[in-house]
Write an enzyme that holds these catalytic residues in place. Structure first.
Site, PDB file in Angstrom:
ATOM      1  N   GLU A  31       0.905  -1.168   0.053  1.00  0.00           N
ATOM      2  CA  GLU A  31       0.080  -0.191  -0.145  1.00  0.00           C
ATOM      3  C   GLU A  31       0.832   1.209   0.179  1.00  0.00           C
ATOM      4  O   GLU A  31       1.789   1.312   0.716  1.00  0.00           O
ATOM      5  CB  GLU A  31      -0.966  -0.039   1.300  1.00  0.00           C
ATOM      6  CG  GLU A  31      -1.719   1.195   1.281  1.00  0.00           C
ATOM      7  CD  GLU A  31      -2.718   1.329   2.505  1.00  0.00           C
ATOM      8  OE1 GLU A  31      -2.713   0.321   3.380  1.00  0.00           O
ATOM      9  OE2 GLU A  31      -3.596   2.333   2.692  1.00  0.00           O
TER      10      GLU A  31
ATOM     11  N   ASN B 220      -4.489   5.095  -1.829  1.00  0.00           N
ATOM     12  CA  ASN B 220      -5.636   5.451  -1.189  1.00  0.00           C
ATOM     13  C   ASN B 220      -6.333   6.570  -2.057  1.00  0.00           C
ATOM     14  O   ASN B 220      -5.681   7.601  -2.514  1.00  0.00           O
ATOM     15  CB  ASN B 220      -5.411   6.103   0.148  1.00  0.00           C
ATOM     16  CG  ASN B 220      -4.763   4.950   1.259  1.00  0.00           C
ATOM     17  OD1 ASN B 220      -5.597   4.094   1.588  1.00  0.00           O
ATOM     18  ND2 ASN B 220      -3.588   4.764   1.306  1.00  0.00           N
TER      19      ASN B 220
ATOM     20  N   GLU C 221      -7.967   1.923  -2.614  1.00  0.00           N
ATOM     21  CA  GLU C 221      -8.483   1.855  -1.564  1.00  0.00           C
ATOM     22  C   GLU C 221      -9.624   2.920  -1.410  1.00  0.00           C
ATOM     23  O   GLU C 221      -9.154   4.129  -1.593  1.00  0.00           O
ATOM     24  CB  GLU C 221      -7.337   1.768  -0.516  1.00  0.00           C
ATOM     25  CG  GLU C 221      -6.607   0.518  -0.591  1.00  0.00           C
ATOM     26  CD  GLU C 221      -5.749   0.224   0.576  1.00  0.00           C
ATOM     27  OE1 GLU C 221      -5.842   0.953   1.692  1.00  0.00           O
ATOM     28  OE2 GLU C 221      -4.839  -0.637   0.616  1.00  0.00           O
TER      29      GLU C 221
ATOM     30  N   ASP D 149     -11.358  -0.078   2.182  1.00  0.00           N
ATOM     31  CA  ASP D 149     -10.835   0.403   3.450  1.00  0.00           C
ATOM     32  C   ASP D 149     -11.478   0.308   4.754  1.00  0.00           C
ATOM     33  O   ASP D 149     -12.569   0.758   4.843  1.00  0.00           O
ATOM     34  CB  ASP D 149      -9.862   1.610   3.109  1.00  0.00           C
ATOM     35  CG  ASP D 149      -8.576   1.630   3.708  1.00  0.00           C
ATOM     36  OD1 ASP D 149      -8.237   1.008   4.565  1.00  0.00           O
ATOM     37  OD2 ASP D 149      -7.794   2.716   3.412  1.00  0.00           O
TER      38      ASP D 149
ATOM     39  N   GLU E 271      -5.490  -5.340   8.440  1.00  0.00           N
ATOM     40  CA  GLU E 271      -4.712  -4.059   8.550  1.00  0.00           C
ATOM     41  C   GLU E 271      -4.351  -4.179  10.089  1.00  0.00           C
ATOM     42  O   GLU E 271      -4.961  -4.520  10.954  1.00  0.00           O
ATOM     43  CB  GLU E 271      -5.533  -2.711   8.519  1.00  0.00           C
ATOM     44  CG  GLU E 271      -5.884  -2.555   7.126  1.00  0.00           C
ATOM     45  CD  GLU E 271      -6.481  -1.106   7.106  1.00  0.00           C
ATOM     46  OE1 GLU E 271      -6.111  -0.221   6.256  1.00  0.00           O
ATOM     47  OE2 GLU E 271      -7.369  -0.887   7.795  1.00  0.00           O
TER      48      GLU E 271
HETATM   49  P1  C2E Z   1      -4.743   3.557   6.089  1.00  0.00           P
HETATM   50  O1  C2E Z   1      -5.411   3.862   4.623  1.00  0.00           O
HETATM   51  O2  C2E Z   1      -5.761   2.789   6.891  1.00  0.00           O
HETATM   52  O3  C2E Z   1      -3.462   3.258   6.017  1.00  0.00           O
HETATM   53  C1  C2E Z   1      -2.967   2.571   6.841  1.00  0.00           C
HETATM   54  C2  C2E Z   1      -2.404   3.122   8.211  1.00  0.00           C
HETATM   55  O4  C2E Z   1      -2.207   2.298   9.176  1.00  0.00           O
HETATM   56  C3  C2E Z   1      -0.943   3.875   7.636  1.00  0.00           C
HETATM   57  O5  C2E Z   1      -0.804   4.982   8.597  1.00  0.00           O
HETATM   58  C4  C2E Z   1      -0.036   3.007   8.364  1.00  0.00           C
HETATM   59  O6  C2E Z   1       1.283   3.398   8.772  1.00  0.00           O
HETATM   60  C5  C2E Z   1      -0.698   2.320   9.472  1.00  0.00           C
HETATM   61  N1  C2E Z   1      -0.424   0.883   9.983  1.00  0.00           N
HETATM   62  C6  C2E Z   1       0.105  -0.007   9.426  1.00  0.00           C
HETATM   63  N2  C2E Z   1       0.573  -0.934   9.994  1.00  0.00           N
HETATM   64  C7  C2E Z   1       0.173  -0.689  11.080  1.00  0.00           C
HETATM   65  C8  C2E Z   1       0.236  -1.412  12.168  1.00  0.00           C
HETATM   66  O7  C2E Z   1       0.768  -2.675  12.546  1.00  0.00           O
HETATM   67  N3  C2E Z   1      -0.110  -0.590  13.378  1.00  0.00           N
HETATM   68  C9  C2E Z   1      -0.645   0.639  13.334  1.00  0.00           C
HETATM   69  N4  C2E Z   1      -0.695   0.944  14.860  1.00  0.00           N
HETATM   70  N5  C2E Z   1      -0.570   1.388  12.342  1.00  0.00           N
HETATM   71  C10 C2E Z   1      -0.206   0.468  11.379  1.00  0.00           C
HETATM   72  P2  C2E Z   1      -0.664   6.370   7.925  1.00  0.00           P
HETATM   73  O8  C2E Z   1       0.458   6.180   6.838  1.00  0.00           O
HETATM   74  O9  C2E Z   1      -0.247   7.232   9.155  1.00  0.00           O
HETATM   75  O10 C2E Z   1      -1.723   6.766   7.197  1.00  0.00           O
HETATM   76  C11 C2E Z   1      -2.910   7.094   7.789  1.00  0.00           C
HETATM   77  C12 C2E Z   1      -4.113   7.362   7.054  1.00  0.00           C
HETATM   78  O11 C2E Z   1      -3.747   8.407   6.185  1.00  0.00           O
HETATM   79  C13 C2E Z   1      -4.389   6.320   6.214  1.00  0.00           C
HETATM   80  O12 C2E Z   1      -4.796   5.078   6.681  1.00  0.00           O
HETATM   81  C14 C2E Z   1      -4.888   6.639   4.847  1.00  0.00           C
HETATM   82  O13 C2E Z   1      -6.517   6.696   5.068  1.00  0.00           O
HETATM   83  C15 C2E Z   1      -4.507   8.144   4.954  1.00  0.00           C
HETATM   84  N6  C2E Z   1      -3.561   8.078   3.694  1.00  0.00           N
HETATM   85  C16 C2E Z   1      -2.123   7.895   4.085  1.00  0.00           C
HETATM   86  N7  C2E Z   1      -1.658   8.091   2.667  1.00  0.00           N
HETATM   87  C17 C2E Z   1      -2.671   8.398   1.886  1.00  0.00           C
HETATM   88  C18 C2E Z   1      -2.771   8.769   0.407  1.00  0.00           C
HETATM   89  O14 C2E Z   1      -1.673   8.815  -0.127  1.00  0.00           O
HETATM   90  N8  C2E Z   1      -3.920   9.264  -0.004  1.00  0.00           N
HETATM   91  C19 C2E Z   1      -5.099   9.367   0.789  1.00  0.00           C
HETATM   92  N9  C2E Z   1      -6.153   9.474   0.154  1.00  0.00           N
HETATM   93  N10 C2E Z   1      -5.059   8.903   2.007  1.00  0.00           N
HETATM   94  C20 C2E Z   1      -3.785   8.474   2.417  1.00  0.00           C
HETATM   95 CA    CA Z   2      -7.178   1.302   6.733  1.00  0.00          CA
HETATM   96 CA    CA Z   3      -5.633   2.299   3.202  1.00  0.00          CA
END
Ligand code: C2E
Ligand code: CA
Ligand code: CA
Length: 855
Positions: free
Chosen positions: A624, A684, A716, A746, A802
């Site tokens: 992802e 995403n 997603e 998602d 996830e």
């Molecule tokens: P998401 O789509 O649910 O992405 C997964 C989030 O969970 C990511 O946080 C990731 O770092 C985190 N994660 C992965 N494995 C674990 C784990 O084992 N434990 C925990 N506690 N967290 C884990 P991140 O990167 O901070 O992203 C947060 C949210 O921001 C994402 O949730 C997504 O909704 C959004 N996001 C991130 N990048 C993009 C993007 O390029 N475009 C869009 N539209 N949204 C994004």
């Molecule tokens: Ca997610």
């Molecule tokens: Ca996602």
């Protein structure tokens, strides 16, 4: 000294000259108004000069025949002059006599004239004519005829006496009419005529040696008449000059009026007007009164008052006591005399000791009385057309100004009140906040502000139509208005947004605000009957106590807005109070939004990381792509924080497209270096981004540009977007699916009616939210997860878990049939090169248990 002998010549030449001069004067002045009189007088002057000339010649005659002829001519002129002068007298004094009398008089004159011409020795003599020389009083020698006196002459004398008596009666009329100047003039002429008549008789009888003075009265009359006319002309000229002066002043005043505009602050315009009016009319008191239609109808307010040349302060007085007569006269713009009658009822009349009053009404376009200009005089004045006209001009100008004032007031009302509900608007609220803020700071009291808005009012609008939702707002406005009091102020600040301000609270302001909030809620909740509909409304409220909770007055509204936004997150009719931390959050939000835009442009702060997705055996199935923001000032900013902000500010579309480019470019790079990289890279896509029309074409173009096969991509999407415009989403996702892009749902399990959508959406993958994974040790959650997996499999959907962090979680998820795992247990999101290195290493070390990678 004159030579004695020259006296006769001098007398005649002088009188002839005077008459000719008078004739010339009359001719030159050419007055049109009394043309008949003037022509007659002109003729009289010529006749008199001719008469004098003939008399002169007669007195210097040397032969009888010549003298007789001259005498006849002289007497004829005299006779002819009689009717001319009589009619002049008549016209001048406006004395009327019956026409037959005048005709008889003229007939007699004609008779005497005929006798004079026809008889051998003129009217005067009957025969035995001789030319005698005699010395007049100054020893000069003159000639005259002498002979037997004719009886006609006696008759003529008697006739003349009667004429003189008649003229005397006419002259007496001038006296009676108080035309003293005219009287004196005519009387002098008549008196002289009587004297010269006597003189004639004496000459005729030979008792007096004298020249004939018969021409003298005419000359004197002509001369005096000309003097009289000249003085009348002079007076007329003077009065014209005065009139011109007045007109010029009036013009300048009117010009001033036309130019001047009112200045609401100091009534300068009205005051000026009253000063000008006083100068024009000399009134003791001049004022503009306005009848206030909105306030008490029976109250009159002055707009400007000038009393005894000085402007004095305005006053009001009731008009209930004023008699109808007075009101009617004021409304008609008439002079009202004998004001002492009203002294008791209208004290100002008494104070000014006014005897008379002149007023001009000021009517508006509908003909209703707006007010009037009132002048009070210490003397009794008469109705005066020119004064009324002038006042009318003043009144219409002042009336226009009054109307303008009222229009201004209305505009002001519009600026401070909401036209639909008649509640105060935002501008009024700002002013009140400012006022309360200062007062509370000084008094050490608090005010409370509750901002509330109606829930789902757009739906009400859509369901019932504009007309009924407007009725609903109006009804609500009325109810809220009725709730207002000394302490409670309610304003409408937006379409469905209101603000209640509770002033000056001393103890426990929040408790009091909650009480009022309960009341407001029940007002809002009360069903509204609009037409055949019953509209039910609810609301959320955000409260703030100031000055306690705010740093400055400008923050009050903003704090309430923040509190309201927080209130909306809690479903229900809650009153949420502002807390300072939310203000900090908001401040940070604003900073982030401000810095995100340049970050997107710069390409240096943002970058993509990739988090692997594995199967239970530890094989890399995909990854992802996640965005990262490293700002030189802010440091690392979590996507959880800035993605939401980007969504609110619409920057998320730009951000999404930026990521799309990054990802596609990366896939292209991996291929170029010969790496067979994760089967699919998931990106995403935010709801806002998906909703854009250009989303699909842009995605396809980008894939083409980087030669990325659709089967390499996964999109997603989150459930939140499904709430709005589902059809459009389904349509776009279907098209994506058709070209081979995989679709993942998602964060499954965090929304409300997720299962309901499963059927409708074109999905390939379901991602169980990490909150589920976290709670797998709880039995309920495990059961639920099991059910989700089973339903998904039933629908041919792959299930991704996830946030997998522990071995136990992997085990449990494996047991319930989860297909793909993503989480820190396997790897944190890492840079593209790290991922490729890791993948290479993995393929080299077979498919044994996965080593942990920390990004
Ligand atoms: P998401 O789509 O649910 O992405 C997964 C989030 O969970 C990511 O946080 C990731 O770092 C985190 N994660 C992965 N494995 C674990 C784990 O084992 N434990 C925990 N506690 N967290 C884990 P991140 O990167 O901070 O992203 C947060 C949210 O921001 C994402 O949730 C997504 O909704 C959004 N996001 C991130 N990048 C993009 C993007 O390029 N475009 C869009 N539209 N949204 C994004
Ligand atoms: Ca997610
Ligand atoms: Ca996602």
């Amino acid at each position: 000294m004159l030579e004695n002998t020259q006296f006769v010549a001098l007398y005649f030449a002088g009188t002839i000259g005077i008459n000719l001069l008078c004739a010339a004067f009359l001719f030159v002045s050419r007055i049109r108004k009394y043309r008949a009189q003037f022509s007659m007088l002109l003729l009289g002057c010529f006749s008199a000069s001719l008469y004098q000339f003939i008399t002169w010649q007669y007195h210097s005659s040397t032969d009888i025949q010549g003298a007789l002829l001259l005498l006849k001519v002289q007497t004829s002129i005299l006779i002819l002059c009689l009717p001319a002068y009589a009619s002049l007298f008549l016209r001048w004094t406006k004395y009327k006599i019956a026409l037959p009398y005048f005709n008889a008089f003229v007939a007699l004159c004609v008779l005497f004239l005929v006798i004079n011409i026809a008889s051998d020795s003129s009217l005067r003599f009957s025969g035995a004519l001789e030319l005698v020389q005699y010395q007049v009083f100054n020893n000069e020698t003159v000639a005259r005829l002498d002979g037997a006196q004719s009886t006609y002459m006696i008759a003529f004398y008697i006739f003349c006496m009667l004429v003189v008596c008649g003229l005397a009666a006419i002259v007496y009329k001038a006296f009676k009419d108080h035309q003293f100047l005219l009287f004196s003039l005519l009387f002098a002429a008549l008196f002289l005529q009587a004297l010269t008549g006597l003189n004639g008789v004496q000459i005729e009888r030979g008792t007096l040696n004298s020249i004939y003075f018969d021409g003298l009265p005419f000359t004197v009359l002509n001369f005096l008449a000309c003097l009289y006319i000249a003085s009348a002309l002079n007076r007329k000229t003077n009065s014209l000059k005065i009139q011109v002066g007045i007109r010029e002043r009036l013009e300048s005043v009117l010009l001033g009026l036309a130019k001047g505009t009112s200045n609401n602050k100091d009534n300068h315009f009205y005051m000026n007007m009253m000063h000008e009016l006083r100068r024009l009319t000399n009134a003791q008191l001049c004022c503009i009164c306005a009848v206030e239609p909105h306030s008490n109808k029976h109250q009159v307010h002055t707009k400007a008052v000038v009393y005894k040349r000085k402007g004095i302060s305005n006053f009001s007085f009731p008009i209930t006591k004023i008699s109808n007569e007075l009101i009617t006269k004021i409304e008609q713009g008439r002079v009202i005399k004998d004001l002492t009658r009203f002294y008791q009822d209208i004290p100002i009349f008494a104070r000014v000791e006014a005897k008379s009053c002149f007023s001009i009404p000021m009517l508006n376009n509908d003909g209703q009385l707006e007010g009037s200009i009132i002048l009070l005089f210490k003397n009794t004045i008469e109705e005066n057309d020119s004064l009324s006209q002038t006042l009318n001009i003043f009144a219409s100008r002042a009336g226009a100004e009054l109307q303008r004032d009222r229009a201004d007031k209305k505009l002001n009302e519009m600026a401070y009140f909401d036209y639909q509900t008649k509640l105060p608007n935002m501008s009024s609220l700002y002013e009140l906040i400012e006022f309360c803020y200062s007062r509370n700071t000084v008094n050490n009291t608090q005010s409370g502000l509750i901002m509330f808005d109606l829930n789902r009012f757009t739906e009400v609008n859509r369901n019932f139509g504009f007309k009924y939702s407007e009725i609903a707002i109006q009804t609500l406005g009325e109810r809220l208005k009725a709730y207002c009091s000394e302490q409670i102020f309610i304003a409408r600040t937006g379409g469905d947004e209101f603000v209640c301000l509770i002033k000056d609270m001393e103890h426990d302001p929040k408790a009091l605000m909650r009480l009022h909030w309960e009341a407001i809620c029940s007002i809002v909740k009360k069903p509204i009957h609009a037409g055949s509909f019953v509209i039910r409304l609810t609301c959320n409220g955000g409260g703030v106590v100031f000055p306690e909770q705010t740093k400055s007055k400008v923050e009050v509204i903003r704090c309430a807005e923040i509190a309201l936004a927080n209130a909306k997150l809690t479903h229900g009719q809650a009153l949420t109070f502002f807390d300072a931390s939310s203000l900090e959050a908001i401040d940070r939000k604003e900073i982030l939004i401000k810095m995100l835009e340049p970050a997107l442009k710069s390409d240096r702060e943002l970058y993509a990381v990739y988090q692997p997705k594995m199967d239970h055996a530890g094989n890399l199935l995909g990854c992802e792509a996640l965005v990262r923001w490293n700002n030189p000032e802010l440091g690392m900013v979590s996507p959880d924080e800035f993605i939401q902000l980007a969504e609110e500010s619409a920057l998320v579309d730009e951000l999404g497209n930026w990521m799309l480019h990054q990802v596609c470019q990366q896939i292209n790079k991996w291929r170029e270096i010969g790496l067979v990289m994760p089967a699919r890279v998931a990106i995403n896509v935010s709801p806002y981004q998906l909703a854009q029309e250009h989303f699909l074409p842009l995605l396809i173009d980008t894939m083409k540009h980087y030669e990325v096969c659709p089967s390499m991509l996964e999109v997603e999407i989150t459930e939140t977007l499904l709430l709005t415009n589902l059809e459009d989403c389904v349509d776009k996702l279907k098209q994506l699916q058709e070209i081979g892009v995989s679709i993942a749902l998602d964060d499954f399990g965090t929304g409300y009616s997720s299962l309901q959508y499963l059927n409708e959406l074109p999905l390939d993958v379901i991602k169980i939210d990490r909150s589920f994974v976290k709670n797998l040790h709880k039995k309920n959650t495990l059961e639920l997860a099991k059910a989700i997996v089973s339903i998904s499999h039933h629908m041919n959907l792959k299930v991704v878990a996830e946030g997998v962090e522990t071995k136990e979680q992997v085990q449990a998820l494996k047991e319930i049939g989860c297909d793909v795992f993503q989480g820190y247990y396997f790897s944190k999101p890492i840079r593209a090169n790290e991922l490729s290195a890791w993948a290479l290493k993995k393929t080299a070390t077979s498919s044994k248990p996965v080593s942990h990678i920390r990004g």
